[in-house]
Design a protein around this motif. Structure first.
Motif, PDB file in Angstrom:
ATOM      1  N   GLU A  57       0.843  -1.204   0.000  1.00 57.15           N
ATOM      2  CA  GLU A  57       0.000   0.000   0.000  1.00 57.15           C
ATOM      3  C   GLU A  57       0.877   1.253   0.000  1.00 57.15           C
ATOM      4  OE1 GLU A  57      -3.173   0.366   2.884  1.00 57.15           O
ATOM      5  OE2 GLU A  57      -3.397  -1.811   2.965  1.00 57.15           O
ATOM      6  N   ARG A  58       1.914   1.225   0.836  1.00 58.19           N
ATOM      7  CA  ARG A  58       2.807   2.388   0.914  1.00 58.19           C
ATOM      8  C   ARG A  58       3.502   2.616  -0.423  1.00 58.19           C
ATOM      9  NH1 ARG A  58       4.658   5.142   5.322  1.00 58.19           N
ATOM     10  NH2 ARG A  58       6.432   6.527   4.920  1.00 58.19           N
ATOM     11  N   ARG A  59       3.926   1.505  -1.076  1.00 57.00           N
ATOM     12  CA  ARG A  59       4.592   1.636  -2.373  1.00 57.00           C
ATOM     13  C   ARG A  59       3.687   2.340  -3.380  1.00 57.00           C
ATOM     14  NH1 ARG A  59       5.179  -3.699  -5.133  1.00 57.00           N
ATOM     15  NH2 ARG A  59       3.020  -3.184  -5.460  1.00 57.00           N
ATOM     16  N   GLU A  60       2.414   1.973  -3.404  1.00 57.36           N
ATOM     17  CA  GLU A  60       1.469   2.617  -4.331  1.00 57.36           C
ATOM     18  C   GLU A  60       1.316   4.100  -4.026  1.00 57.36           C
ATOM     19  OE1 GLU A  60       0.437   1.084  -7.040  1.00 57.36           O
ATOM     20  OE2 GLU A  60       1.673  -0.557  -6.276  1.00 57.36           O
ATOM     21  N   ARG A  61       1.227   4.416  -2.755  1.00 58.73           N
ATOM     22  CA  ARG A  61       1.084   5.833  -2.370  1.00 58.73           C
ATOM     23  C   ARG A  61       2.346   6.629  -2.698  1.00 58.73           C
ATOM     24  NH1 ARG A  61      -2.092   3.702   2.611  1.00 58.73           N
ATOM     25  NH2 ARG A  61      -4.213   4.139   1.934  1.00 58.73           N
ATOM     26  N   LEU A  62       3.507   6.004  -2.479  1.00 65.60           N
ATOM     27  CA  LEU A  62       4.767   6.677  -2.822  1.00 65.60           C
ATOM     28  C   LEU A  62       4.866   6.914  -4.326  1.00 65.60           C
ATOM     29  CD1 LEU A  62       7.234   4.760  -0.481  1.00 65.60           C
ATOM     30  CD2 LEU A  62       6.687   7.205  -0.360  1.00 65.60           C
ATOM     31  N   THR A  82       2.407   7.355  -6.365  1.00 68.82           N
ATOM     32  CA  THR A  82       1.496   8.473  -6.661  1.00 68.82           C
ATOM     33  C   THR A  82       2.138   9.795  -6.277  1.00 68.82           C
ATOM     34  OG1 THR A  82      -0.439   7.062  -6.336  1.00 68.82           O
ATOM     35  CG2 THR A  82      -0.783   9.439  -6.155  1.00 68.82           C
ATOM     36  N   GLN A  83       2.750   9.843  -5.088  1.00 71.53           N
ATOM     37  CA  GLN A  83       3.431  11.067  -4.645  1.00 71.53           C
ATOM     38  C   GLN A  83       4.545  11.452  -5.611  1.00 71.53           C
ATOM     39  OE1 GLN A  83       4.957  10.751  -0.665  1.00 71.53           O
ATOM     40  NE2 GLN A  83       2.922  10.770   0.276  1.00 71.53           N
ATOM     41  N   LEU A  84       5.280  10.449  -6.078  1.00 72.96           N
ATOM     42  CA  LEU A  84       6.384  10.706  -6.995  1.00 72.96           C
ATOM     43  C   LEU A  84       5.873  11.340  -8.286  1.00 72.96           C
ATOM     44  CD1 LEU A  84       9.409  10.216  -6.734  1.00 72.96           C
ATOM     45  CD2 LEU A  84       9.106   8.097  -8.001  1.00 72.96           C
ATOM     46  N   ALA A  85       4.768  10.820  -8.809  1.00 75.03           N
ATOM     47  CA  ALA A  85       4.169  11.391 -10.023  1.00 75.03           C
ATOM     48  C   ALA A  85       3.712  12.818  -9.771  1.00 75.03           C
ATOM     49  CB  ALA A  85       3.002  10.520 -10.480  1.00 75.03           C
ATOM     50  N   THR A 100      11.474  10.847  -1.780  1.00 72.71           N
ATOM     51  CA  THR A 100      10.382   9.920  -2.112  1.00 72.71           C
ATOM     52  C   THR A 100      10.888   8.814  -3.022  1.00 72.71           C
ATOM     53  OG1 THR A 100       8.784  11.733  -1.903  1.00 72.71           O
ATOM     54  CG2 THR A 100       8.035   9.763  -3.056  1.00 72.71           C
ATOM     55  N   GLN A 101      11.720   9.175  -4.003  1.00 70.86           N
ATOM     56  CA  GLN A 101      12.296   8.176  -4.904  1.00 70.86           C
ATOM     57  C   GLN A 101      13.162   7.190  -4.136  1.00 70.86           C
ATOM     58  OE1 GLN A 101      12.067   7.640  -8.592  1.00 70.86           O
ATOM     59  NE2 GLN A 101      12.684   5.781  -7.527  1.00 70.86           N
ATOM     60  N   ALA A 102      13.973   7.699  -3.217  1.00 72.26           N
ATOM     61  CA  ALA A 102      14.840   6.824  -2.415  1.00 72.26           C
ATOM     62  C   ALA A 102      14.007   5.896  -1.537  1.00 72.26           C
ATOM     63  CB  ALA A 102      15.785   7.666  -1.556  1.00 72.26           C
TER      64      ALA A 102
END
Length: 198
Positions: A128-133, A135-138, A164-166
């Motif tokens: 879930e966190r990966r998906e949110r990250l 989205t944040q990155l985009a 966020t990328q890291a």
């Protein structure tokens, strides 16, 4: 009084914006949002902004410089930075930029207690966190490409993008290890380890 004033991102933002000239609190809040600084400085609650302005005034870092009267708005007090405020801003910036500080964010604290969860639950939550990250990155990328401002004005957004990328890369690595079984734990084994060390 200024030496005992506890710095904060909001105090730093107010002092930095007043370097450009006198402003009233509403103008400060509006400018923070227009420049996208509300991503790193919490100005959502106007009451918090007014309390901080009052504290900065009491500390001698800013001072009231006049009152604006406009038929459309209530009377507004305008503030300007003092010499002590300028000195404090420079000192805070030097300390913050040059010296890493452990700020005790929530995520590392939660990671330190993942052993309370099962590996499967951890994997589900990190997915879930990966998906949110992602989205944040985009959103960061759209923001960085969409602002016609000089790089120095958006440098904190650039930093946020890199962090966020890291984090996304790190989360993906942990997820990979959870999936292939190279990272796992067992509550009974952890309980035995705790008992042996107790």
């Amino acid at each position: 009084m200024t030496s005992t004033f506890r710095r904060s991102p909001l105090a730093l933002a107010i002092l930095s914006l007043l370097e450009n000239g006198p402003m009233h609190p509403y103008g400060i809040q509006r400018l923070v949002k227009q420049w996208g600084k509300d991503k790193v400085v919490n100005v959502g609650q106007r009451a918090s902004l007014y309390r901080m302005i009052e504290r900065l005034d009491e500390a001698g870092l800013i001072t009231a410089s006049g009152t604006d009267r406009d038929e459309r708005y209530p009377e507004r007090t305008t503030y300007e930075i003092t010499d002590a405020g300028r000195a404090a801003t420079r000192q805070w910036l030097a300390e913050i930029v040059s010296t890493p500080r452990n700020e005790f964010p929530e995520f590392p604290a939660a990671l330190s207690f993942l052993l309370m969860l099962t590996p499967q639950t951890t994997m589900n939550l990190l997915e879930e966190r990966r998906e949110r990250l992602a989205t944040q990155l985009a959103e960061h990328e759209a923001e960085l490409g969409g602002y016609p401002l000089p790089r120095i004005v958006m440098i904190e957004a650039e930093y946020g993008h890199a962090m966020t990328q890291a984090e996304l890369t790190w989360v993906e690595g942990v997820l990979s290890a959870l999936r292939d079984g190279s990272f796992t734990w067992d509550h009974e084994e952890l309980a035995r380890l705790a008992a042996a060390q107790g």
